[in-house]
Design a protein around this motif. Sequence first.
Motif, mmCIF file in Angstrom:
data_model
loop_
_atom_site.group_PDB
_atom_site.id
_atom_site.type_symbol
_atom_site.label_atom_id
_atom_site.label_comp_id
_atom_site.label_asym_id
_atom_site.label_seq_id
_atom_site.Cartn_x
_atom_site.Cartn_y
_atom_site.Cartn_z
ATOM 1 N N ILE A 1 36.851 22.630 -80.632
ATOM 2 C CA ILE A 1 35.525 23.153 -80.955
ATOM 3 C C ILE A 1 35.339 24.410 -80.103
ATOM 4 O O ILE A 1 35.645 24.392 -78.900
ATOM 5 N N ASP A 2 34.845 25.465 -80.708
ATOM 6 C CA ASP A 2 34.650 26.717 -79.976
ATOM 7 C C ASP A 2 33.759 26.492 -78.756
ATOM 8 O O ASP A 2 32.895 25.609 -78.760
ATOM 9 N N PRO A 3 33.934 27.319 -77.705
ATOM 10 C CA PRO A 3 33.142 27.140 -76.477
ATOM 11 C C PRO A 3 31.641 27.282 -76.717
ATOM 12 O O PRO A 3 31.206 28.005 -77.606
ATOM 13 N N PHE A 4 30.875 26.585 -75.891
ATOM 14 C CA PHE A 4 29.422 26.628 -75.928
ATOM 15 C C PHE A 4 28.913 27.232 -74.626
ATOM 16 O O PHE A 4 29.454 26.952 -73.562
ATOM 17 N N VAL A 5 27.844 27.999 -74.702
ATOM 18 C CA VAL A 5 27.058 28.361 -73.527
ATOM 19 C C VAL A 5 25.659 27.878 -73.852
ATOM 20 O O VAL A 5 25.012 28.371 -74.784
ATOM 21 N N LEU A 6 25.192 26.890 -73.073
ATOM 22 C CA LEU A 6 23.944 26.208 -73.404
ATOM 23 C C LEU A 6 22.958 26.279 -72.249
ATOM 24 O O LEU A 6 23.347 26.251 -71.075
ATOM 25 N N ASN A 7 21.658 26.335 -72.598
ATOM 26 C CA ASN A 7 20.601 26.152 -71.612
ATOM 27 C C ASN A 7 20.473 24.656 -71.373
ATOM 28 O O ASN A 7 20.457 23.877 -72.317
ATOM 29 N N LEU A 8 20.352 24.276 -70.107
ATOM 30 C CA LEU A 8 20.090 22.879 -69.795
ATOM 31 C C LEU A 8 18.586 22.656 -69.754
ATOM 32 O O LEU A 8 17.796 23.601 -69.899
ATOM 33 N N GLN B 1 14.909 24.936 -66.097
ATOM 34 C CA GLN B 1 14.769 26.382 -66.290
ATOM 35 C C GLN B 1 15.835 27.121 -65.480
ATOM 36 O O GLN B 1 16.032 26.844 -64.298
ATOM 37 N N GLY B 2 16.548 28.041 -66.101
ATOM 38 C CA GLY B 2 17.518 28.884 -65.412
ATOM 39 C C GLY B 2 18.877 28.233 -65.174
ATOM 40 O O GLY B 2 19.703 28.812 -64.476
ATOM 41 N N ARG B 3 19.144 27.066 -65.702
ATOM 42 C CA ARG B 3 20.437 26.392 -65.531
ATOM 43 C C ARG B 3 21.209 26.451 -66.848
ATOM 44 O O ARG B 3 20.652 26.208 -67.918
ATOM 45 N N SER C 1 19.888 17.308 -67.759
ATOM 46 C CA SER C 1 19.641 18.102 -66.557
ATOM 47 C C SER C 1 20.972 18.356 -65.849
ATOM 48 O O SER C 1 21.939 17.618 -66.024
ATOM 49 N N ALA C 2 20.984 19.399 -65.027
ATOM 50 C CA ALA C 2 22.198 19.735 -64.277
ATOM 51 C C ALA C 2 22.557 18.611 -63.315
ATOM 52 O O ALA C 2 23.734 18.309 -63.101
ATOM 53 N N GLU C 3 21.560 17.972 -62.754
ATOM 54 C CA GLU C 3 21.793 16.878 -61.812
ATOM 55 C C GLU C 3 22.501 15.698 -62.488
ATOM 56 O O GLU C 3 23.398 15.086 -61.912
#
Length: 163
Positions: A72-79, A82-84, A122-124
């Motif tokens: 699957i092609d790469p993803f760049v996603l907002n978590l 905010q700002g992650r 979440s990033a955590e």
Amino acid sequence: MAEEKNELDAEQPQAEPPKKGGKKVLLIIVGVVLLVAAAGGFFGYKQFFGKKEADETAKKQEAAVKSILVAIDPFVLNLAEQGRFLKMSLQLDLIEEAQRPVVENKVPQLRDAIITLVSSKSAESLASPEGKFQLKDELLLRANQAVGKDVFKNLYFTEFVMQ
């Protein structure tokens, strides 16, 4: 007369008591011979018949090791925070090669399911190894739901970068 008895006793060899160790030594020798014969029989069996079994086992393992992967092609996603952000690439492991055309037609649905799930995290929750395993399980479940049937047996992250 007493002296004659002593002389007769001295002339006749006294009978030695029977050896107790003779039977034990014989049993040990028989045991060693049986052990050597059993080892030889096992070795012969493995030499003549073991190769067929080993070849069949190797073929089964080889068939099980071959993976049918769909990238699957790469993803760049907002978590969810905010700002992650998360940059992620993954590959899905198909159960059967015959399912590849079905999966390739469902790539937009697969990407949507992945984006929807990952952007809610979440990033955590994704930072720990347990979080990644949980995400992997949830993505696998969602990917199979997006296709409509169980066609994936595993999912592999090939890139996973959070910022």
